[in-house]
Design a protein around this motif. Sequence first.
Motif, short mmCIF file in Angstrom:
data_model
loop_
_atom_site.label_atom_id
_atom_site.label_comp_id
_atom_site.label_asym_id
_atom_site.label_seq_id
_atom_site.Cartn_x
_atom_site.Cartn_y
_atom_site.Cartn_z
N LYS A 74 -4.87 1.47 6.60
CA LYS A 74 -5.17 0.17 6.00
C LYS A 74 -6.67 -0.05 5.83
CE LYS A 74 -2.59 -3.35 7.07
NZ LYS A 74 -1.92 -4.41 7.85
N ALA A 89 -8.01 1.98 2.85
CA ALA A 89 -7.50 1.39 1.61
C ALA A 89 -8.25 0.10 1.28
CB ALA A 89 -6.00 1.12 1.74
N ARG A 90 -8.57 -0.69 2.30
CA ARG A 90 -9.32 -1.92 2.06
C ARG A 90 -10.71 -1.62 1.50
NH1 ARG A 90 -13.20 -4.35 4.68
NH2 ARG A 90 -13.03 -2.94 6.47
N ARG A 146 -11.53 0.76 -0.33
CA ARG A 146 -11.41 1.26 -1.70
C ARG A 146 -11.08 0.16 -2.72
NH1 ARG A 146 -10.29 6.56 -3.28
NH2 ARG A 146 -11.29 7.12 -1.32
N GLN A 147 -10.73 -1.03 -2.23
CA GLN A 147 -10.35 -2.11 -3.14
C GLN A 147 -11.53 -2.55 -3.99
OE1 GLN A 147 -7.25 -3.41 -3.65
NE2 GLN A 147 -6.59 -1.77 -2.30
N PRO A 148 -11.28 -2.88 -5.27
CA PRO A 148 -12.38 -3.34 -6.13
C PRO A 148 -13.05 -4.59 -5.61
CG PRO A 148 -10.41 -2.84 -7.43
CD PRO A 148 -10.01 -2.80 -6.00
N THR A 149 -12.31 -5.41 -4.85
CA THR A 149 -12.88 -6.65 -4.34
C THR A 149 -13.77 -6.44 -3.14
OG1 THR A 149 -10.87 -6.98 -3.04
CG2 THR A 149 -10.99 -8.09 -5.17
N ALA A 150 -13.69 -5.23 -2.54
CA ALA A 150 -14.53 -4.94 -1.37
C ALA A 150 -15.97 -4.79 -1.83
CB ALA A 150 -14.07 -3.67 -0.67
N LEU A 180 0.85 -1.18 0.00
CA LEU A 180 0.00 0.00 0.00
C LEU A 180 0.89 1.24 0.00
CD1 LEU A 180 -2.72 1.47 0.36
CD2 LEU A 180 -2.52 1.04 2.82
N GLN A 214 -1.48 5.91 -2.99
CA GLN A 214 -2.90 5.58 -2.87
C GLN A 214 -3.54 6.26 -1.67
OE1 GLN A 214 -1.28 1.56 -2.85
NE2 GLN A 214 -3.04 0.93 -4.07
#
Length: 355
Positions: A139, A142-143, A145-149, A9, A60
């Motif tokens: 963290k 950022a999590r 914002r992840q596409p997988t979230a 990150l 990021q």
Amino acid sequence: MSTSAPAKLRVMLCDDSSTVRAALARVLETDPAIAVVARVGDGAQALAALDGAPSAERAQVVLLDLEMPVMDGMTALPLILRREPRPIVIVASALTQRGASATMEALRAGASDYIPKPGAAGGGLNDPNFRADLLAKVKGWARLRQPTARVAASPPRPARRGEPPRIICIGSSTGGPQALAALVRRLPRLITLPVVIVQHMPAGFTAMLAKHLDALGGPPVSEARQGEVLEAGRIYLAPGDHHLLAKAEGARTVLHLSDAPPENFCRPAVDPTLRSLIAIYGRAVQAVILTGMGHDGLMGCRALAQAGGAIWAQDEASSVVWGMPGAVARAGLAQEQGTPESLGDALAHLCGRRP
């Protein structure tokens, strides 16, 4: 056959003090999943660093000081947020009334969160609570914002069993200001119950948060005052550095501010507020536990469950840190889970009427 290590990150530090930048870098890089890719001294340098880096190497997350020469953080914030892909901005604020006001302005302008700079008396940037909070926010956002979230879809309006609620208690910590704003926006201006909020925040910041929430168009929000009589249709926010307790005085419920020792390392804390409400309202308390580190609220929710009251919790997918709501959910106490928005809709259905 070798597999490549997961990408770290990428974080940018924007502060006019080289000493602070170095200290923050040391904290962040204690986590092997984080890399500090840029250290700059003002907003103009931050913009240049973002524009000059290839997309795959661009920060990021930007940790942004608000008070800097050349270009301050408030001037730089909207310009940083126009960059694509859009960085996550966490503002670093001074523990002052001016710092609190600027922090709320930054949140309204699009910052994801804030981190108050600790004073030297509390250990400064080496304070373990500050270090844990900083890493969790960097963290956690950022999590999200992840596409997988994947944020869970709004659940059906929860059906309440037993006695209708007479009061709502909401607890939150890390990531809480944005979650509270999302929930309060869903409440109608006219609600039939009083609402008490406990957000882990320093003194001074809670007054600014109350003003921020009050401007969203929902029920009126104010920082709770000593001796104030609890009234339906209003939201009361626990002031920083005081536990918020309710006491029955005749037919009235009166709010009291307590300087008792911190609980769960927090003051205000959710547990003492819940205990005081259960003593008056019993099973007619409705608890909502939102995003936050630690497990504050767990013991209070255990007591509420034993009394027969209802408990809802924010889901993991939408939480910056699924500590407080996760503790309640893992203990089997949460009857419903959802996003702040869906929980707000459910509360509006439960205790409100739209004009």
